[in-house]
Design a protein around this motif. Structure first.
Motif, PDB file in Angstrom:
ATOM      1  N   ALA A 137     -18.589  -1.798  -4.918  1.00  0.00           N
ATOM      2  CA  ALA A 137     -18.345  -2.654  -3.735  1.00  0.00           C
ATOM      3  C   ALA A 137     -17.218  -2.069  -2.897  1.00  0.00           C
ATOM      4  N   ASP A 138     -16.238  -2.875  -2.553  1.00  0.00           N
ATOM      5  CA  ASP A 138     -15.161  -2.443  -1.654  1.00  0.00           C
ATOM      6  C   ASP A 138     -13.898  -2.053  -2.399  1.00  0.00           C
ATOM      7  N   THR A 139     -14.033  -1.541  -3.598  1.00  0.00           N
ATOM      8  CA  THR A 139     -12.883  -1.128  -4.387  1.00  0.00           C
ATOM      9  C   THR A 139     -12.297   0.156  -3.824  1.00  0.00           C
ATOM     10  N   GLY A 174      -9.128  -2.027  -8.899  1.00  0.00           N
ATOM     11  CA  GLY A 174     -10.465  -2.556  -8.660  1.00  0.00           C
ATOM     12  C   GLY A 174     -11.449  -2.180  -9.748  1.00  0.00           C
ATOM     13  N   PRO A 209      -4.620   1.849  -0.398  1.00  0.00           N
ATOM     14  CA  PRO A 209      -4.555   0.737  -1.344  1.00  0.00           C
ATOM     15  C   PRO A 209      -3.615   1.054  -2.507  1.00  0.00           C
ATOM     16  N   ASP A 256     -10.497   3.441  -2.221  1.00  0.00           N
ATOM     17  CA  ASP A 256     -10.812   4.282  -1.074  1.00  0.00           C
ATOM     18  C   ASP A 256     -11.625   5.506  -1.454  1.00  0.00           C
ATOM     19  N   CYS A 308       0.760  -1.233   0.000  1.00  0.00           N
ATOM     20  CA  CYS A 308       0.000   0.000   0.000  1.00  0.00           C
ATOM     21  C   CYS A 308       0.792   1.285   0.000  1.00  0.00           C
ATOM     22  N   TYR A 367     -14.839  -0.013 -11.138  1.00  0.00           N
ATOM     23  CA  TYR A 367     -15.457   1.303 -10.979  1.00  0.00           C
ATOM     24  C   TYR A 367     -16.601   1.487 -11.962  1.00  0.00           C
ATOM     25  N   PRO A 425     -16.213   3.835  -6.994  1.00  0.00           N
ATOM     26  CA  PRO A 425     -15.917   2.438  -6.669  1.00  0.00           C
ATOM     27  C   PRO A 425     -17.168   1.573  -6.591  1.00  0.00           C
TER      28      PRO A 425
END
Length: 149
Positions: free
Chosen positions: A53-55, A80, A26, A57, A21, A82, A51
């Motif tokens: 889901a949890d992609t 991730g 991330p 920050d 990181c 987007y 983002p």
């Protein structure tokens, strides 16, 4: 504990802290490309990556200038998935009072060119466009075509 084991454990701990990181966030990767609407470059606009889901920050946004955009450095998205929103603006030929008026910002001009959005909601608020950002730099062009021309 033998010196070689201590050295190996220390090296492993250092590698673990350096990998991944960077500054606590991330891993990020640059994204750039061209954006057209009905075959013409979007001269002035904005691209936002939201983002899924949890992609990452959070959302990252960049200007579109002369049909091109770039998300780099601190503004690069995390790796991730987007959803992409694209906005385009055209000058109306009028000037309007600058909301960042000289009262608040001595460097701001008192008036600015008025702009109006021209890219339909299917590419911004109602967008189904998406992008997958990988660890490698991503080149992604968006050729937008209005449904009802």
């Amino acid at each position: 504990m033998p010196a070689t084991l201590r050295y190996a454990l220390g090296a492993a701990a250092l590698a673990a802290s350096v990998a991944g990181c960077g500054e606590g966030g991330p891993p990020r990767s640059p994204v750039s490309g061209r954006v057209t609407f009905n075959g013409e470059p979007i001269d002035e606009g904005r691209i936002s990556l939201l983002p899924i889901a949890d992609t990452g920050d959070g959302t990252v946004t960049a200007p579109i200038t002369g049909g091109e955009y770039a998300l780099r450095g601190d503004n690069a998205p995390a790796v991730g998935e987007y959803r992409v929103e694209i906005e385009g603006f055209r000058k109306t030929g009028r000037t309007v009072r600058n909301l960042a008026s000289p009262d608040r910002n001595k460097a701001a001009p008192p008036t600015v060119d008025e702009v109006t959005p021209f890219v339909p909601p299917q590419f911004n608020l109602q967008s189904t466009l998406s992008i997958r950002v990988t660890a490698e730099p991503t080149q992604k062009d968006f050729d937008l075509v209005a449904r009802n021309r």
